[in-house]
Design an enzyme around this catalytic site. Structure first.
Site, short mmCIF file in Angstrom:
data_model
loop_
_atom_site.label_atom_id
_atom_site.label_comp_id
_atom_site.label_asym_id
_atom_site.label_seq_id
_atom_site.Cartn_x
_atom_site.Cartn_y
_atom_site.Cartn_z
N CYS A 247 0.79 -1.21 0.00
CA CYS A 247 0.00 0.00 0.00
C CYS A 247 0.84 1.27 0.00
O CYS A 247 2.01 1.26 0.32
CB CYS A 247 -0.90 0.07 1.23
N GLY B 101 0.71 0.27 -5.28
CA GLY B 101 -0.52 -0.51 -5.29
C GLY B 101 -1.40 -0.14 -6.44
O GLY B 101 -1.65 1.04 -6.67
N ASN C 174 -0.70 1.39 5.76
CA ASN C 174 0.35 0.69 5.01
C ASN C 174 1.08 -0.21 5.99
O ASN C 174 1.63 0.28 6.97
CB ASN C 174 1.30 1.71 4.38
N GLY C 175 1.08 -1.51 5.72
CA GLY C 175 1.75 -2.46 6.62
C GLY C 175 0.92 -3.71 6.80
O GLY C 175 -0.04 -3.94 6.07
N CYS D 104 12.28 -1.14 6.55
CA CYS D 104 12.33 -2.17 5.50
C CYS D 104 13.41 -1.84 4.47
O CYS D 104 13.27 -0.87 3.70
CB CYS D 104 10.97 -2.27 4.82
N TYR E 22 14.01 -2.00 -3.98
CA TYR E 22 13.06 -2.19 -5.08
C TYR E 22 11.80 -1.33 -5.01
O TYR E 22 11.39 -0.75 -6.01
CB TYR E 22 12.65 -3.67 -5.14
N CYS F 239 7.99 -12.22 3.78
CA CYS F 239 7.78 -11.01 4.58
C CYS F 239 6.41 -11.06 5.24
O CYS F 239 5.43 -11.47 4.62
CB CYS F 239 7.86 -9.77 3.70
N CYS G 20 15.26 -3.64 8.80
CA CYS G 20 14.79 -5.02 8.73
C CYS G 20 15.40 -5.66 7.49
O CYS G 20 15.40 -5.07 6.41
CB CYS G 20 13.26 -5.05 8.63
N CYS H 94 13.85 -10.86 5.14
CA CYS H 94 13.67 -11.71 3.95
C CYS H 94 15.01 -12.24 3.44
O CYS H 94 15.03 -13.21 2.68
CB CYS H 94 12.90 -10.98 2.86
#
Ligand code: SF4
Length: 548
Positions: free
Chosen positions: A76, A102, A181-182, A323, A329, A470, A521, A524
């Site tokens: 989002c 999104g 968002n999350g 993140c 990306y 994730c 974080c 991943c």
């Protein structure tokens, strides 16, 4: 196409309580069951991961596949504007800038200082707020304050108008809209507890649980109700709330997902409007100036009448865990994310990759457009190998397409990417991409370059191998589907058919982030989750966390 546009305008959507939780005690009530007793009746409990494992939805003998199904997807983007007479219009423009975050649906809720109205729909921002469509309307979203949301695109049941935000609810203290968002890792137990207490859910979104928590809070005033609700949340959330006369921005204590604050100057000495957005590219588009990040655990509340701002630390501080994939990306290269210029980060990832894993004798470096562009530039300049645009991306292909057979499915990447034979034929080619997820697209790209006459194809990836899913608001496949979780680098190389393959090492990524590395974080890549996603692993073993 799975995303035919539909728009609704609403002022009230959620009943917050079920007045009669279980009229017949002999029957298990579907709105108050316990997860441990009726796991099979709880499809929503594994919703996020179940969607994550879907890359294609079958429709008879056809398959609808998102074009970028290979990539993880940001779930989002959010924007909020207060203190401008055209708040909703500006919101729609800012949402255009966040469209990459999104494409499934978009919406805006606006306040005229007494009433909130919202308009939401499936599709792109331009489709949802198409001025040529009758009955729609940005023009009906009047007032000086608005929040907006874009939701990510996927196949199947996720493409539901009910899940498109902002959510707008009425409760005993008035109207309340929220954009999120999350992803909440304790959504299963939160929902289960709330349903047990009588709440009725209208969507399969974790965001709705936040509204219910606020509605059932006995705290005063509004900020205290939000603080109490947030104390039950685990995971990632950058939230914007809108009431009749206030806009509130909140970020989770780890700060997983980005959220920035800016000011939009106005003519004739009028006070600057206050703007919140997931990325600075949204501020840039509407002419707002970036001021700062909303800090992890911080709440910023803006009075829509006076534009007075107050800020508070809503939650005890926790280790910051921004993140890192935003830099790799998700975010647009022109954005500043977590105070880092995104293009610079990508350039440095590519340059370090060149130093770490050079390709002796290479003739040309090409990016996988568009996300591999700056990493390829960095690789080229560090290695001294010329940079060329050997693959051209089509900007006219729809977001999804129907694939009736495997043979035609293989043509999919050719619709999106076209090789330039004059650049590739007879050359030793280094192709730089930002990441590899399942590996299916990478193997098609390697084949495309070989078919264009390349002598050798060396793939370089400007991030470490993705080995874990994730749980914090990014749609990735299940761990079993991640190619780097199933095989080592040599195995991946063989699978995608490249002459050589190298990833940016996790050590180098950390080195590039320097002293800030522990504040990112990287779950991943490492499998080291800052907030354990235990409920997704074994939902039946957890007691509900929300018991108030
Ligand atoms: Fe970002 Fe990966 Fe962490 Fe998810 S697990 S928040 S994609 S770094």
């Amino acid at each position: 196409m799975a995303t035919a546009s539909t728009t609704t305008t609403t002022t009230t959507r959620f009943p917050t309580r079920n007045p009669n939780p279980n009229p017949n005690p002999k029957l298990p009530h579907l709105l108050s069951f316990k997860s441990s007793r009726y796991p099979s009746l709880l499809p929503h409990l594994h919703l996020r991961r179940r969607f994550s494992s879907i890359s294609a939805a079958s429709t008879g003998d056809q398959t609808i596949v998102p074009f970028d199904s290979e990539k993880p997807r940001e779930e989002c983007g959010v924007v909020g504007i207060v203190g401008h007479p055209d708040a909703a219009h500006l919101c729609s423009l800012a949402l255009h800038a966040l469209q990459h975050r999104g494409q499934e649906g978009a919406g805006i809720a606006a306040s005229d200082l007494s009433t909130l109205r919202s308009s939401t729909g499936l599709g792109l921002v331009s489709e949802v707020f198409d001025p040529s469509k009758p009955g729609l309307s940005l023009s009906s979203l009047t007032g000086p304050a608005a929040i907006g949301h874009v939701r990510y695109s996927t196949a199947g049941a996720a493409a539901s108008i009910h899940n498109v935000q902002p959510f707008l609810a009425s409760y005993r203290f008035g109207q309340l809209a929220v954009a999120h968002n999350g992803n909440l890792v304790n959504y299963p137990s939160l929902r289960s507890s709330l349903e047990e207490k009588g709440s009725i859910f209208n969507t399969s979104s974790d965001t709705e649980a936040i509204l219910h928590l606020i509605a059932t809070s006995k705290s005063r005033p509004f900020l205290s109700r939000v603080a109490e609700a947030c104390s039950y949340l685990r995971g990632a959330y950058s939230l914007l709330f809108l009431t009749a006369d206030k806009l509130l921005a909140v970020r989770d204590p780890h700060g997983f997902r980005p959220l920035v604050l800016g000011r939009l100057p106005r003519a004739n000495g009028a006070p600057s409007a206050v703007v919140f957005a997931s990325e600075t590219c949204a501020l840039d588009l509407i002419g707002a100036k970036y001021e700062r990040e909303v800090e992890p655990g911080e709440a910023i509340i803006v009075d829509a009448r006076t534009l007075d701002i107050s800020t508070s630390c809503l939650m005890p501080s926790k280790p910051r865990k921004a993140c890192v994939f935003e830099l790799i990306y998700f975010a647009l290269p022109q954005s500043l994310v977590f105070s880092h210029p995104v293009y610079e980060s990508r350039y440095s990832f590519g340059a370090t990759l060149a130093a770490e894993s050079p390709v002796p004798g290479a003739d040309v470096v090409i990016p996988v457009p568009d996300s591999g562009f700056f990493a390829a530039l960095g690789f080229s300049e560090r290695s001294g190998v010329p940079f060329q645009q050997g693959l051209i991306r089509s900007h006219y292909v729809g977001r999804t397409f129907i694939q009736p057979s495997q043979a035609i499915r293989d043509l999919g990447v050719k619709l999106k990417l076209s090789p330039i034979k004059g650049i590739l034929a007879g050359k030793s080619v280094v192709v730089v991409d930002d990441s590899i997820v399942r590996g299916t697209t990478s193997s098609k790209i390697v084949r495309l370059i070989r078919d264009a006459g390349a002598k050798e194809v060396h793939m370089r990836i400007a991030s470490p191998p993705i080995i874990a899913s994730c749980y914090y608001g990014v749609d990735t496949p299940s761990s079993e589907e991640l190619i780097s979780n199933r095989m080592d680098i040599e195995g991946v190389r063989k699978e995608i058919g490249a002459d050589s393959l190298a990833f940016l090492s996790l050590e180098s990524l950390r080195g590039l982030l320097g002293d800030e590395a522990p504040s990112f974080c990287e779950a991943c890549f490492s499998g080291d989750y800052p907030v354990p996603p235990v409920e997704y692993e074994d939902v039946n073993s957890k007691e509900p966390l929300y018991v108030a």
